[in-house]
Design an enzyme around this catalytic site. Sequence first.
Site, PDB file in Angstrom:
ATOM      1  CE  LYS A  46      35.653  42.332  40.115  1.00  0.00           C
ATOM      2  NZ  LYS A  46      36.814  41.767  39.402  1.00  0.00           N
TER       3      LYS A  46
ATOM      4  NE  ARG B 199      39.139  46.404  43.721  1.00  0.00           N
ATOM      5  CZ  ARG B 199      38.628  46.335  42.489  1.00  0.00           C
ATOM      6  NH1 ARG B 199      37.452  46.830  42.223  1.00  0.00           N
ATOM      7  NH2 ARG B 199      39.314  45.771  41.549  1.00  0.00           N
TER       8      ARG B 199
ATOM      9  NE  ARG C  57      43.354  45.730  36.694  1.00  0.00           N
ATOM     10  CZ  ARG C  57      42.637  45.587  35.589  1.00  0.00           C
ATOM     11  NH1 ARG C  57      43.189  45.820  34.414  1.00  0.00           N
ATOM     12  NH2 ARG C  57      41.393  45.224  35.652  1.00  0.00           N
TER      13      ARG C  57
HETATM   14  P1  AP5 Z   1      34.779  41.287  33.103  1.00  0.00           P
HETATM   15  O1  AP5 Z   1      33.395  40.801  33.386  1.00  0.00           O
HETATM   16  O2  AP5 Z   1      34.892  42.658  32.517  1.00  0.00           O
HETATM   17  O3  AP5 Z   1      35.732  41.115  34.384  1.00  0.00           O
HETATM   18  P2  AP5 Z   1      35.758  41.834  35.793  1.00  0.00           P
HETATM   19  O4  AP5 Z   1      35.831  40.786  36.838  1.00  0.00           O
HETATM   20  O5  AP5 Z   1      34.630  42.835  35.902  1.00  0.00           O
HETATM   21  O6  AP5 Z   1      37.176  42.512  35.673  1.00  0.00           O
HETATM   22  P3  AP5 Z   1      37.718  43.977  35.963  1.00  0.00           P
HETATM   23  O7  AP5 Z   1      39.036  44.052  35.301  1.00  0.00           O
HETATM   24  O8  AP5 Z   1      36.690  45.024  35.593  1.00  0.00           O
HETATM   25  O9  AP5 Z   1      37.857  43.955  37.492  1.00  0.00           O
HETATM   26  P4  AP5 Z   1      38.729  44.870  38.331  1.00  0.00           P
HETATM   27  O10 AP5 Z   1      38.242  44.501  39.677  1.00  0.00           O
HETATM   28  O11 AP5 Z   1      40.179  44.752  38.088  1.00  0.00           O
HETATM   29  O12 AP5 Z   1      38.350  46.343  37.789  1.00  0.00           O
HETATM   30  P5  AP5 Z   1      37.456  47.514  38.368  1.00  0.00           P
HETATM   31  O13 AP5 Z   1      36.880  48.248  37.206  1.00  0.00           O
HETATM   32  O14 AP5 Z   1      36.539  47.049  39.423  1.00  0.00           O
HETATM   33  O15 AP5 Z   1      35.480  40.216  32.132  1.00  0.00           O
HETATM   34  C1  AP5 Z   1      36.780  40.420  31.625  1.00  0.00           C
HETATM   35  C2  AP5 Z   1      36.818  39.983  30.135  1.00  0.00           C
HETATM   36  O16 AP5 Z   1      36.645  38.565  30.060  1.00  0.00           O
HETATM   37  C3  AP5 Z   1      35.700  40.597  29.277  1.00  0.00           C
HETATM   38  O17 AP5 Z   1      36.213  40.881  28.014  1.00  0.00           O
HETATM   39  C4  AP5 Z   1      34.624  39.507  29.210  1.00  0.00           C
HETATM   40  O18 AP5 Z   1      33.906  39.557  27.985  1.00  0.00           O
HETATM   41  C5  AP5 Z   1      35.463  38.232  29.317  1.00  0.00           C
HETATM   42  N1  AP5 Z   1      34.777  37.186  30.082  1.00  0.00           N
HETATM   43  C6  AP5 Z   1      34.038  37.342  31.223  1.00  0.00           C
HETATM   44  N2  AP5 Z   1      33.598  36.161  31.675  1.00  0.00           N
HETATM   45  C7  AP5 Z   1      34.092  35.226  30.803  1.00  0.00           C
HETATM   46  C8  AP5 Z   1      34.011  33.805  30.744  1.00  0.00           C
HETATM   47  N3  AP5 Z   1      33.326  33.110  31.668  1.00  0.00           N
HETATM   48  N4  AP5 Z   1      34.661  33.159  29.737  1.00  0.00           N
HETATM   49  C9  AP5 Z   1      35.366  33.859  28.792  1.00  0.00           C
HETATM   50  N5  AP5 Z   1      35.465  35.210  28.795  1.00  0.00           N
HETATM   51  C10 AP5 Z   1      34.852  35.886  29.796  1.00  0.00           C
HETATM   52  O19 AP5 Z   1      38.567  48.433  39.074  1.00  0.00           O
HETATM   53  C11 AP5 Z   1      39.530  49.134  38.334  1.00  0.00           C
HETATM   54  C12 AP5 Z   1      40.418  49.961  39.262  1.00  0.00           C
HETATM   55  O20 AP5 Z   1      39.600  50.932  39.991  1.00  0.00           O
HETATM   56  C13 AP5 Z   1      41.131  49.173  40.367  1.00  0.00           C
HETATM   57  O21 AP5 Z   1      42.362  48.632  39.894  1.00  0.00           O
HETATM   58  C14 AP5 Z   1      41.339  50.263  41.441  1.00  0.00           C
HETATM   59  O22 AP5 Z   1      42.440  51.109  41.105  1.00  0.00           O
HETATM   60  C15 AP5 Z   1      40.068  51.083  41.340  1.00  0.00           C
HETATM   61  N6  AP5 Z   1      39.025  50.588  42.249  1.00  0.00           N
HETATM   62  C16 AP5 Z   1      37.883  49.942  41.889  1.00  0.00           C
HETATM   63  N7  AP5 Z   1      37.152  49.646  42.993  1.00  0.00           N
HETATM   64  C17 AP5 Z   1      37.856  50.123  44.059  1.00  0.00           C
HETATM   65  C18 AP5 Z   1      37.614  50.108  45.469  1.00  0.00           C
HETATM   66  N8  AP5 Z   1      36.535  49.519  46.015  1.00  0.00           N
HETATM   67  N9  AP5 Z   1      38.560  50.668  46.273  1.00  0.00           N
HETATM   68  C19 AP5 Z   1      39.644  51.242  45.754  1.00  0.00           C
HETATM   69  N10 AP5 Z   1      39.930  51.279  44.442  1.00  0.00           N
HETATM   70  C20 AP5 Z   1      39.038  50.720  43.594  1.00  0.00           C
END
Ligand code: AP5
Length: 220
Positions: A20, A96, A181
């Site tokens: 994402k 979410r 997660r």
């Molecule tokens: P990346 O693009 O960073 O992945 P992502 O989908 O953004 O993953 P996240 O781990 O950030 O998502 P998340 O939803 O768990 O975390 P968030 O910060 O929102 O890619 C991952 C890796 O793979 C990178 O190294 C990239 O280079 C590589 N990659 C990407 N695409 C690739 C491809 N096609 N091929 C190969 N490699 C690739 O949330 C964190 C925490 O915050 C949650 O757990 C929760 O506690 C809280 N939170 C966030 N939003 C809310 C909400 N709305 N409500 C309540 N709590 C929330």
Amino acid sequence: MVEKTKSNNFILLGPPGAGKGTQAQVLSKTFELEKIDTGSLIRQAIKDETPLGLEAKKFVAQGKLVTDELVINLIIEEIERVSKENKNFLLDGFPRNLIQANALDKALQERNIELNQAISIKLDPNKLVERITGRRICTNKSCGAVYHLQFSPPKENGICDLCGSLLFQREDDKEELVQSRLNTYLSETAPLIDFYKNKGILREVDGNKKPEEVSKEILS
Ligand code: AP5
């Protein structure tokens, strides 16, 4: 450059590590969107020890969602700011769950803002651990570039190619938290796929391909 239509407001859905954040960088540049990255906003609040950050810390550390009310207020304030500047937005990590999705609908209706597309990035669960544990992020907030030790490594170890700042690993990017997660995603967030399908604005893309191929599929 893709021509800007009347409104171009998107949300990105997908399990942790689906890409994402990676695709948000591409989309926000291409469509000139204001990226609203909920996870980064929460991590900054934790770092700054704001009331929201202090409350959020324990949930993030367990791979659980932060209390809806806190997150909803945070994101609606951001949408308000962006719409006052007459810009379009890309929501990464919000909504979410159904409570957040309904709150978003209500807030957008009240402000006469249209949500154009919900993009759901699908990923084989077997790829989650390597995607998440290999991730490194730029410490410079205004850059925020995302790297992967194996799939998109920086030219110089630990240094951002774009701005030269140090890279860091997120606290919640530990192997032992990945399953929790993912479970949270499956029970709380995955139902939003049907929610947006029923509204006729869902677009599903295959996140298992290379980042450039995923971008191409989204932009097509
Ligand atoms: P990346 O693009 O960073 O992945 P992502 O989908 O953004 O993953 P996240 O781990 O950030 O998502 P998340 O939803 O768990 O975390 P968030 O910060 O929102 O890619 C991952 C890796 O793979 C990178 O190294 C990239 O280079 C590589 N990659 C990407 N695409 C690739 C491809 N096609 N091929 C190969 N490699 C690739 O949330 C964190 C925490 O915050 C949650 O757990 C929760 O506690 C809280 N939170 C966030 N939003 C809310 C909400 N709305 N409500 C309540 N709590 C929330």
